[in-house]
Design a protein around this motif. Structure first.
Motif, short mmCIF file in Angstrom:
data_model
loop_
_atom_site.label_atom_id
_atom_site.label_comp_id
_atom_site.label_asym_id
_atom_site.label_seq_id
_atom_site.Cartn_x
_atom_site.Cartn_y
_atom_site.Cartn_z
N ARG A 1 0.87 -1.18 0.00
CA ARG A 1 0.00 0.00 0.00
C ARG A 1 0.90 1.23 0.00
O ARG A 1 1.85 1.32 0.77
CB ARG A 1 -0.88 0.03 1.25
CG ARG A 1 -1.77 -1.16 1.38
CD ARG A 1 -2.51 -1.12 2.71
NE ARG A 1 -3.12 -2.43 2.96
CZ ARG A 1 -3.81 -2.71 4.05
NH1 ARG A 1 -3.98 -1.80 4.99
NH2 ARG A 1 -4.32 -3.91 4.22
N TRP B 1 0.83 5.36 0.43
CA TRP B 1 0.01 6.46 0.94
C TRP B 1 0.66 7.80 0.65
O TRP B 1 1.88 7.91 0.68
CB TRP B 1 -0.18 6.30 2.46
CG TRP B 1 -0.87 5.03 2.84
CD1 TRP B 1 -0.29 3.81 3.03
CD2 TRP B 1 -2.26 4.84 3.07
NE1 TRP B 1 -1.25 2.88 3.36
CE2 TRP B 1 -2.47 3.50 3.40
CE3 TRP B 1 -3.37 5.70 3.04
CZ2 TRP B 1 -3.73 2.98 3.69
CZ3 TRP B 1 -4.62 5.19 3.32
CH2 TRP B 1 -4.79 3.84 3.64
N THR C 1 -8.03 -3.03 2.59
CA THR C 1 -8.69 -1.73 2.55
C THR C 1 -9.83 -1.77 1.55
O THR C 1 -9.93 -2.69 0.74
CB THR C 1 -7.71 -0.63 2.15
OG1 THR C 1 -7.32 -0.84 0.80
CG2 THR C 1 -6.49 -0.60 3.04
N GLY D 1 -10.10 0.50 -0.71
CA GLY D 1 -9.49 0.97 -1.95
C GLY D 1 -9.73 2.44 -2.22
O GLY D 1 -9.16 3.01 -3.13
N LEU E 1 -4.78 7.04 0.07
CA LEU E 1 -4.29 5.78 -0.52
C LEU E 1 -4.03 6.00 -2.00
O LEU E 1 -4.94 6.27 -2.78
CB LEU E 1 -5.31 4.66 -0.32
CG LEU E 1 -4.89 3.28 -0.82
CD1 LEU E 1 -3.66 2.76 -0.08
CD2 LEU E 1 -6.04 2.29 -0.69
N TYR F 1 -2.51 0.34 -4.26
CA TYR F 1 -2.73 -0.82 -3.39
C TYR F 1 -2.69 -2.08 -4.25
O TYR F 1 -3.57 -2.30 -5.07
CB TYR F 1 -4.08 -0.67 -2.70
CG TYR F 1 -4.51 -1.81 -1.81
CD1 TYR F 1 -3.59 -2.55 -1.07
CD2 TYR F 1 -5.85 -2.13 -1.69
CE1 TYR F 1 -4.01 -3.58 -0.25
CE2 TYR F 1 -6.27 -3.15 -0.87
CZ TYR F 1 -5.35 -3.87 -0.15
OH TYR F 1 -5.76 -4.89 0.66
N ASP G 1 -4.01 -2.26 -9.62
CA ASP G 1 -4.05 -1.36 -8.48
C ASP G 1 -5.47 -1.38 -7.92
O ASP G 1 -6.42 -0.96 -8.57
CB ASP G 1 -3.67 0.06 -8.93
CG ASP G 1 -3.81 1.10 -7.84
OD1 ASP G 1 -3.96 0.72 -6.66
OD2 ASP G 1 -3.76 2.29 -8.17
N SER H 1 -6.65 0.40 -5.60
CA SER H 1 -7.04 1.68 -5.03
C SER H 1 -7.97 2.47 -5.93
O SER H 1 -8.42 3.53 -5.55
CB SER H 1 -5.80 2.54 -4.72
OG SER H 1 -5.28 3.10 -5.92
#
Length: 90
Positions: A11, A13, A30, A32, A37, A40, A54, A56
């Motif tokens: 992940r 951030w 998570t 996403g 974020l 991920y 990804d 996220s």
């Protein structure tokens, strides 16, 4: 140099996270769409050419092993105790 270890997920951030928040979330997937974020990767998908989606929703898909067959990582089943977050912080 290429990474030569084991990795279950990554992940990335854009915000500083408190150690307590990291520990609280480390055994949960998570949603996403958490604030800050940026990327991920769960490495659970196995797409052609080493592509890794990804999760996220930011579109930062990755290409593992530079897309070169000899550099592709081995996929192993994870035994990490991970659950999908319920969104209520638990």
């Amino acid at each position: 140099e290429l990474y030569s270890g084991l990795m279950d997920e990554v992940r990335v951030w854009s915000i500083v996270r408190a150690p307590a928040d990291i520990q609280k979330d480390m055994f949960h997937r998570t949603e996403g769409m958490e604030t800050g974020l940026m990327a991920y990767w769960t490495f659970d998908d196995s797409q052609n050419g080493g592509r890794c989606k990804d999760m996220s929703d930011n579109g930062n898909d990755a290409t593992l092993g530079d897309g070169i067959a000899e550099r592709m990582p081995s996929r192993v089943l994870s035994d990490a105790p991970v659950a999908v977050s319920s969104g209520d912080g638990g």
